[in-house]
Design an enzyme around this catalytic site. Structure first.
Site, mmCIF file in Angstrom:
data_model
loop_
_atom_site.group_PDB
_atom_site.id
_atom_site.type_symbol
_atom_site.label_atom_id
_atom_site.label_comp_id
_atom_site.label_asym_id
_atom_site.label_seq_id
_atom_site.Cartn_x
_atom_site.Cartn_y
_atom_site.Cartn_z
ATOM 1 N N CYS A 125 -1.294 0.690 7.425
ATOM 2 C CA CYS A 125 -2.735 0.374 7.551
ATOM 3 C C CYS A 125 -3.119 -0.838 6.712
ATOM 4 O O CYS A 125 -3.244 -1.953 7.223
ATOM 5 C CB CYS A 125 -3.592 1.575 7.152
ATOM 6 S SG CYS A 125 -3.387 3.016 8.221
ATOM 7 N N ARG A 126 -3.313 -0.635 5.409
ATOM 8 C CA ARG A 126 -3.917 -1.696 4.587
ATOM 9 C C ARG A 126 -3.023 -2.916 4.372
ATOM 10 O O ARG A 126 -3.452 -4.054 4.608
ATOM 11 C CB ARG A 126 -4.315 -1.113 3.217
ATOM 12 C CG ARG A 126 -5.429 -0.098 3.303
ATOM 13 C CD ARG A 126 -5.565 0.695 2.010
ATOM 14 N NE ARG A 126 -4.419 1.573 1.801
ATOM 15 C CZ ARG A 126 -4.211 2.299 0.730
ATOM 16 N NH1 ARG A 126 -5.063 2.215 -0.280
ATOM 17 N NH2 ARG A 126 -3.151 3.083 0.625
ATOM 18 N N SER A 127 -1.781 -2.692 3.896
ATOM 19 C CA SER A 127 -0.974 -3.885 3.542
ATOM 20 C C SER A 127 -0.527 -4.704 4.758
ATOM 21 O O SER A 127 -0.524 -5.935 4.680
ATOM 22 C CB SER A 127 0.205 -3.518 2.627
ATOM 23 O OG SER A 127 1.102 -2.654 3.266
ATOM 24 N N CYS A 157 0.870 -1.187 0.000
ATOM 25 C CA CYS A 157 0.000 0.000 0.000
ATOM 26 C C CYS A 157 0.900 1.228 0.000
ATOM 27 O O CYS A 157 2.078 1.132 -0.393
ATOM 28 C CB CYS A 157 -0.966 -0.022 1.184
ATOM 29 S SG CYS A 157 -0.171 0.002 2.815
ATOM 30 N N ASN A 198 2.319 1.495 4.375
ATOM 31 C CA ASN A 198 2.630 0.204 5.038
ATOM 32 C C ASN A 198 2.351 0.261 6.550
ATOM 33 O O ASN A 198 3.036 -0.399 7.323
ATOM 34 C CB ASN A 198 4.088 -0.236 4.767
ATOM 35 C CG ASN A 198 4.369 -1.693 5.144
ATOM 36 O OD1 ASN A 198 5.471 -2.012 5.586
ATOM 37 N ND2 ASN A 198 3.415 -2.577 4.994
ATOM 38 N N ASP A 226 -7.981 3.920 1.154
ATOM 39 C CA ASP A 226 -7.047 4.355 2.192
ATOM 40 C C ASP A 226 -7.835 4.828 3.422
ATOM 41 O O ASP A 226 -8.610 5.780 3.327
ATOM 42 C CB ASP A 226 -6.227 5.509 1.591
ATOM 43 C CG ASP A 226 -5.140 5.994 2.519
ATOM 44 O OD1 ASP A 226 -5.164 5.603 3.705
ATOM 45 O OD2 ASP A 226 -4.284 6.763 2.056
HETATM 46 P P1 4NP Z 1 -1.726 2.828 4.166
HETATM 47 O O1 4NP Z 1 -2.337 4.184 4.774
HETATM 48 O O2 4NP Z 1 -1.196 3.168 2.800
HETATM 49 O O3 4NP Z 1 -2.892 1.903 4.106
HETATM 50 O O4 4NP Z 1 -0.642 2.384 5.130
HETATM 51 C C1 4NP Z 1 -1.612 5.382 4.837
HETATM 52 C C2 4NP Z 1 -0.694 5.578 5.828
HETATM 53 C C3 4NP Z 1 0.018 6.774 5.907
HETATM 54 C C4 4NP Z 1 -0.211 7.755 4.966
HETATM 55 C C5 4NP Z 1 -1.135 7.539 3.967
HETATM 56 C C6 4NP Z 1 -1.832 6.353 3.886
HETATM 57 N N1 4NP Z 1 0.484 8.988 5.050
HETATM 58 O O5 4NP Z 1 0.196 9.880 4.248
HETATM 59 O O6 4NP Z 1 1.382 9.134 5.892
#
Ligand code: 4NP
Length: 167
Positions: A18-20, A13, A16, A131
């Site tokens: 939340c989702r992945s 994702c 790294n 997201d």
């Molecule tokens: P992820 O979510 O891609 O599912 O881990 C996010 C985590 C952090 C950020 C964006 C999305 N960020 O902008 O820091």
């Protein structure tokens, strides 16, 4: 001596956190339940390295824990070498997919990239895993619902491959 073919899967994702890592932890649980964890190597990474070394977002960890899924992954950025180490690199959304496509060193590497949506069977309205970072609790629950759907499909595909290789 019997040699087992290991399938190496990397979920990707943006951050790294939340989702992945939730996909990684959930797929581990599903693989354990389905009896295929011995033929799998599962990891996750982000296209953005700003959270490297951090545990997953506490909101994601709490929502996963409520479903019996423990998340212990530390964030890391995806690297070109990952295409040599993994058989399937599964992107959570189209931005992740495009970033991976740019990072892939050659055509063989590009062919290892999948979109998680390809494994969704019960959520036809979703073409990506949204997201949840700027969302409320429902955003995290939605991610887990979608991941449950896709992880079940992925486990089924790998179980079938295992079955056919044993004949
Ligand atoms: P992820 O979510 O891609 O599912 O881990 C996010 C985590 C952090 C950020 C964006 C999305 N960020 O902008 O820091």
């Amino acid at each position: 001596m019997e040699t087992k073919k290991i399938t190496r899967i990397l979920f990707v994702c943006l951050g790294n956190i939340c989702r992945s890592p939730a996909a990684e932890a959930m797929f581990r649980c599903v693989a354990e339940r389905e009896g295929i964890s011995d033929i799998l190597l599962i990891d996750s990474a982000g296209t953005y390295g700003g959270h490297s070394g951090e545990l997953s977002d506490p909101r994601m960890r709490r929502a996963a824990a409520a479903r019996g899924i423990e998340m212990t992954h530390r964030a890391r950025q995806v690297r070109e070498e990952d295409f040599g180490k993994f058989d399937m690199v599964i992107a959570m959304d189209d931005n992740n997919y495009e970033a991976l496509f740019r990072l892939a060193p050659d055509r063989a590497a590009q062919q290892k990239i999948y979109r998680f949506r390809e494994f969704l069977r019960h959520n036809p309205d979703w073409s990506y895993i949204p997201d949840p970072y700027y969302e409320g609790h429902e955003g995290f629950e939605l991610v887990l619902d979608l991941l449950e759907d896709g992880c079940a499909t992925l486990a089924e595909i790998i179980s079938k491959e295992k079955g056919s290789s044993e004949v």
